[in-house]
Every structure is written in C-alpha cells, then in structure tokens.
Design an enzyme around this catalytic site. Structure first.
Site, mmCIF file in Angstrom:
data_model
loop_
_atom_site.group_PDB
_atom_site.id
_atom_site.type_symbol
_atom_site.label_atom_id
_atom_site.label_comp_id
_atom_site.label_asym_id
_atom_site.label_seq_id
_atom_site.Cartn_x
_atom_site.Cartn_y
_atom_site.Cartn_z
ATOM 1 N N CYS A 71 -34.708 108.868 46.510
ATOM 2 C CA CYS A 71 -35.322 108.184 45.362
ATOM 3 C C CYS A 71 -34.856 109.024 44.313
ATOM 4 O O CYS A 71 -35.294 110.172 44.412
ATOM 5 C CB CYS A 71 -35.717 107.129 45.696
ATOM 6 N N CYS A 181 -28.561 106.956 41.692
ATOM 7 C CA CYS A 181 -29.661 106.138 42.506
ATOM 8 C C CYS A 181 -28.807 105.427 44.090
ATOM 9 O O CYS A 181 -28.278 105.320 43.965
ATOM 10 C CB CYS A 181 -29.830 104.638 41.963
#
Ligand code: DGL
Length: 262
Positions: A71, A181
């Site tokens: 992440c 992302c």
C-alpha cells in the site's frame, strides 16, 4: 518463512498474486483492513493508527517474519515508524517514479495515487531526487479505491470518472502512467481504452518483490503455476465465509488478468 502482505483492501492482492508464484514454498498471510478502507482520503494520524494495529497483529500475534506493506498510502505515512518499532524486514511501496524516468527520460510522466500519497513528503522527496527535468505531473484519484472495493471495475461511472480526471493532461506527450496505488491496477482495461497507445503502464509490483527477495535472503523463482499457501484476514479476522472467499478469488483472478495488460 512467514511473509505478511498488508493493504487497506483488495489492492494488495495485485502484489500477492505475483509474490505467491515467485516464492512458492514460503507461507503467506494477507491482511486487508476492510473496516477502514479507504485510507487515502482520511487524516494521516488516523491511517497511522490503523497501520500500527495491522502490524501489531501480523508481527506480534501472527509471528510474521517479514512484512510487505502493499500500500503506497500506508508506506507514505507509517513505514518509517514501523521499521523503528519492529526488527523484522518491512518492505514498503512507493510510486515507481525512478523506473518510469529510467525507461523514458524525455516525455512527460503522469503519476496517479491517492490524495495522501500525492500530498506526502515521501513522494515530494522522491520527485525532487529523480525528476531533474520536471517531467512529472501528479494526479490524485480519491474515488478509485472505493470503486475497487465495491468490485465496480468496469462501468460507465468508472469510465466517466477516469475520463474527467485525465482530461486536463496532454496525454499524447506522456510516456507512461505510474500506478501509485495498488488498487489502481484493477482498472487497467478501462485505462487502456482511455489512454493513447503511445502511453504505457508502470507499477512497482515486481520491483517490490525483488526488494523483498533481497531483504529476506530468499531468491525468487520464475513465476509458475504453483502458488504458496496464504491465509487471509479482514482487519484481523480470519476469512472463512464462502462469499468472502469467493470475493477474494474474483479479485485475484482479475488482478492476474490485469497484470497481462501493457
Ligand atoms: N492500495 C492502497 C495504496 O496503494 C490504497 C489506499 C487507500 O485505501 O486509499 O495506496
């Protein structure tokens, strides 16, 4: 070795799929913080607290021997603190700015990420270090994570959202879009339709796994059909229900399909 992957949600599966094939004899844990996704639109302090809880669970309770924070947002705000707190290797993810610049240092580069990552000090420093000719444009896509979590990957709404977000950029002058992302990888089919053919995709997935191999001292093997076993958790709860497992399988299947799109 017990290797944990952690993300706010389904995005980390795009990294996990590859990791399980290149380390087929290791043991994986996957933690999606479903109770708190999305991270990228929340306050930094709030996200830090979620990451602390997740790593506490993975390292202290589940005895993970290495953690890959799959992440970019959590890495941006909490990886340094977690490295100070735990002895195990902690590998983070950052938008693959250097990789994109190394591949083409002439044309412009669009870096798409969550609002926290785009505003973050880490990305600012990365750009300052490598983007000497000012080729990078930043694009925050706050809603894409929520579309992904609803499994709304291809729809008129997703297409309209991305079309509007991309409209201000002269895309024919760009070499690539950096997917900063892990959730954004799920939208490569829609993005492929919206971007000019001269533009490619860049993500940090494979580079991060190479870094993991280096840090844990276990060489990766060429990705094959065999996959390492993995135990899945939603915010610390073991995933067992048929519907929850089916959702994971759908996402893994989609992640693997999207990885083929260039
Ligand atoms: N997959 C996370 C990332 O790479 C998404 C963060 C979020 O939940 O907004 O940034």
């Amino acid at each position: 070795m017990r290797i944990a992957l952690f993300d706010s949600g389904l995005g980390g599966l795009t990294v996990l799929s590859h990791a399980r094939r290149v380390f087929p004899t290791e043991e994986f844990l996957f933690y999606a913080d479903r109770d708190h996704v999305p991270y990228g639109t929340k306050a930094v302090g709030e996200v830090r607290a979620y990451v602390r809880d997740a790593l506490h669970f993975l390292v202290e309770t589940q005895r993970a021997e290495a953690v890959l924070i799959a992440c970019n947002t959590a890495t941006s705000v909490a990886a340094d603190e977690m490295r100070r707190r735990y002895d195990v290797p902690i590998i983070g993810m950052e938008p693959a700015v250097k990789k994109a610049l190394d591949a083409d240092g002439r044309r412009r580069i669009l870096v798409a990420a969550t609002p926290i990552t785009v505003r973050g000090e880490k990305l600012r420093r990365l750009i300052e270090e490598y983007d000497k000719d000012g080729l990078i444009d930043l694009l925050a896509l706050p809603q894409l994570v929520e579309f992904a979590e609803r499994e709304e990957f291809v729809s008129p709404r997703v297409e309209a959202y991305l079309r509007d977000a991309l409209a201000p950029f002269a895309l024919e002058r760009c070499s690539t879009i950096v997917l900063g992302c892990t959730h954004f990888n799920y939208f490569k089919d829609t993005l492929r339709r919206l971007l000019p053919q001269t533009m490619g995709f860049t993500d940090g997935n494979e580079g991060t796994i190479e870094e993991l191999a280096r840090r844990i001292g276990i060489p990766s093997v060429p990705a094959g059909a065999e996959k390492a076993p993995c135990t899945f958790f939603d915010s610390g709860r073991l995933i067992t229900g048929t519907e929850a497992i089916a959702r994971l399988e759908r996402s893994i299947e989609r992640a693997e399909r999207m990885a083929q799109i260039r």
